[in-house]
Design a protein around this motif. Structure first.
Motif, mmCIF file in Angstrom:
data_model
loop_
_atom_site.group_PDB
_atom_site.id
_atom_site.type_symbol
_atom_site.label_atom_id
_atom_site.label_comp_id
_atom_site.label_asym_id
_atom_site.label_seq_id
_atom_site.Cartn_x
_atom_site.Cartn_y
_atom_site.Cartn_z
ATOM 1 N N TYR A 3 0.849 -1.188 0.000
ATOM 2 C CA TYR A 3 0.000 0.000 0.000
ATOM 3 C C TYR A 3 0.881 1.232 0.000
ATOM 4 N N ASP A 4 0.317 2.354 -0.375
ATOM 5 C CA ASP A 4 1.040 3.616 -0.447
ATOM 6 C C ASP A 4 0.606 4.492 0.726
ATOM 7 N N PRO A 5 1.338 4.454 1.841
ATOM 8 C CA PRO A 5 0.917 5.218 3.015
ATOM 9 C C PRO A 5 0.988 6.721 2.768
ATOM 10 N N GLN A 6 -0.043 7.429 3.212
ATOM 11 C CA GLN A 6 -0.133 8.876 3.060
ATOM 12 C C GLN A 6 -0.555 9.500 4.382
ATOM 13 N N PRO A 7 -0.108 10.738 4.663
ATOM 14 C CA PRO A 7 -0.578 11.416 5.874
ATOM 15 C C PRO A 7 -2.106 11.502 5.883
ATOM 16 N N GLY A 8 -2.696 11.244 7.040
ATOM 17 C CA GLY A 8 -4.146 11.253 7.188
ATOM 18 C C GLY A 8 -4.767 9.874 7.049
ATOM 19 N N MET A 9 -4.051 8.940 6.435
ATOM 20 C CA MET A 9 -4.562 7.566 6.271
ATOM 21 C C MET A 9 -4.573 6.871 7.631
ATOM 22 N N ARG A 10 -5.583 6.069 7.869
ATOM 23 C CA ARG A 10 -5.638 5.298 9.119
ATOM 24 C C ARG A 10 -5.196 3.874 8.837
ATOM 25 N N VAL A 11 -4.386 3.348 9.760
ATOM 26 C CA VAL A 11 -3.833 2.003 9.616
ATOM 27 C C VAL A 11 -4.011 1.231 10.916
ATOM 28 N N VAL A 12 -3.927 -0.094 10.819
ATOM 29 C CA VAL A 12 -4.026 -0.976 11.979
ATOM 30 C C VAL A 12 -2.658 -1.597 12.201
ATOM 31 N N CYS A 13 -2.208 -1.621 13.445
ATOM 32 C CA CYS A 13 -0.934 -2.243 13.789
ATOM 33 C C CYS A 13 -1.106 -3.760 13.737
ATOM 34 N N ILE A 14 -0.198 -4.448 13.030
ATOM 35 C CA ILE A 14 -0.304 -5.897 12.904
ATOM 36 C C ILE A 14 0.869 -6.630 13.549
ATOM 37 N N ARG A 15 1.818 -5.894 14.129
ATOM 38 C CA ARG A 15 2.967 -6.520 14.790
ATOM 39 C C ARG A 15 3.226 -5.821 16.124
ATOM 40 N N ASP A 16 3.792 -6.550 17.044
ATOM 41 C CA ASP A 16 4.119 -5.937 18.336
ATOM 42 C C ASP A 16 5.489 -6.376 18.845
ATOM 43 N N ASP A 17 6.370 -6.759 17.920
ATOM 44 C CA ASP A 17 7.710 -7.186 18.312
ATOM 45 C C ASP A 17 8.729 -6.092 17.963
ATOM 46 N N TRP A 18 8.611 -4.968 18.649
ATOM 47 C CA TRP A 18 9.449 -3.808 18.361
ATOM 48 C C TRP A 18 10.855 -4.015 18.912
ATOM 49 N N GLY A 19 11.850 -3.737 18.085
ATOM 50 C CA GLY A 19 13.225 -3.901 18.514
ATOM 51 C C GLY A 19 13.941 -2.585 18.731
ATOM 52 N N GLN A 20 13.289 -1.480 18.367
ATOM 53 C CA GLN A 20 13.955 -0.188 18.502
ATOM 54 C C GLN A 20 13.697 0.427 19.872
ATOM 55 N N PRO A 21 14.672 1.163 20.375
ATOM 56 C CA PRO A 21 14.502 1.763 21.699
ATOM 57 C C PRO A 21 13.696 3.060 21.645
ATOM 58 N N CYS A 22 12.528 3.057 22.219
ATOM 59 C CA CYS A 22 11.748 4.281 22.407
ATOM 60 C C CYS A 22 10.722 3.996 23.506
ATOM 61 N N GLN A 23 10.207 5.047 24.092
ATOM 62 C CA GLN A 23 9.296 4.874 25.227
ATOM 63 C C GLN A 23 7.912 4.430 24.791
ATOM 64 N N TYR A 24 7.528 4.748 23.565
ATOM 65 C CA TYR A 24 6.182 4.432 23.095
ATOM 66 C C TYR A 24 6.267 3.481 21.903
ATOM 67 N N HIS A 25 5.462 2.449 21.912
ATOM 68 C CA HIS A 25 5.348 1.535 20.783
ATOM 69 C C HIS A 25 3.875 1.339 20.454
ATOM 70 N N PRO A 26 3.518 1.340 19.169
ATOM 71 C CA PRO A 26 2.133 1.030 18.799
ATOM 72 C C PRO A 26 1.751 -0.361 19.288
ATOM 73 N N GLU A 27 0.482 -0.526 19.593
ATOM 74 C CA GLU A 27 -0.019 -1.811 20.082
ATOM 75 C C GLU A 27 -0.748 -2.544 18.964
ATOM 76 N N ARG A 28 -0.522 -3.829 18.916
ATOM 77 C CA ARG A 28 -1.154 -4.673 17.896
ATOM 78 C C ARG A 28 -2.680 -4.584 18.012
ATOM 79 N N GLY A 29 -3.342 -4.411 16.854
ATOM 80 C CA GLY A 29 -4.795 -4.359 16.814
ATOM 81 C C GLY A 29 -5.371 -2.960 16.967
ATOM 82 N N LYS A 30 -4.556 -1.973 17.326
ATOM 83 C CA LYS A 30 -5.056 -0.603 17.494
ATOM 84 C C LYS A 30 -4.926 0.184 16.187
ATOM 85 N N VAL A 31 -5.787 1.186 16.056
ATOM 86 C CA VAL A 31 -5.830 2.021 14.851
ATOM 87 C C VAL A 31 -5.023 3.289 15.095
#
Length: 100
Positions: A3-31
């Protein structure tokens, strides 16, 4: 699926195995709503190839806006949501009388 992601588009998180260091990570199943799209991301001396997304729902950290690989998200089918919303608006609640 590509898909061609664009600003304003809504997406669903399908993975939750984040390897990068940051305080916030998207949660699987959330929009999430795409705020920004960047091709290739540089972290220190390493360049990560791909398309990275920033989201309205993610807080900006001291190091900048957290970005996440687009392959971890799939586009939300807005037409299915519209059908669901229309259905909700046409069904009377338990407190309403049908035909009144």
């Amino acid at each position: 699926m590509s898909y061609d992601p664009q600003p304003g588009m809504r997406v669903v998180c399908i993975r939750d195995d984040w390897g990068q260091p940051c305080q916030y990570h998207p949660e699987r199943g959330k929009v999430y709503t795409i705020k920004s799209v960047e091709a290739d991301e540089m972290v220190g001396d390493i360049v990560y190839i791909g398309t990275y997304l920033g989201f309205d729902e993610c807080p900006v950290e001291s190091g900048g806006e957290p970005m996440f690989h687009s392959k971890c998200f799939k586009p939300l089918d807005e037409t299915r949501l519209d059908v669901f919303r229309r259905h909700l608006n046409t069904v009377p609640g338990p407190w309403e009388r049908v035909g009144a």
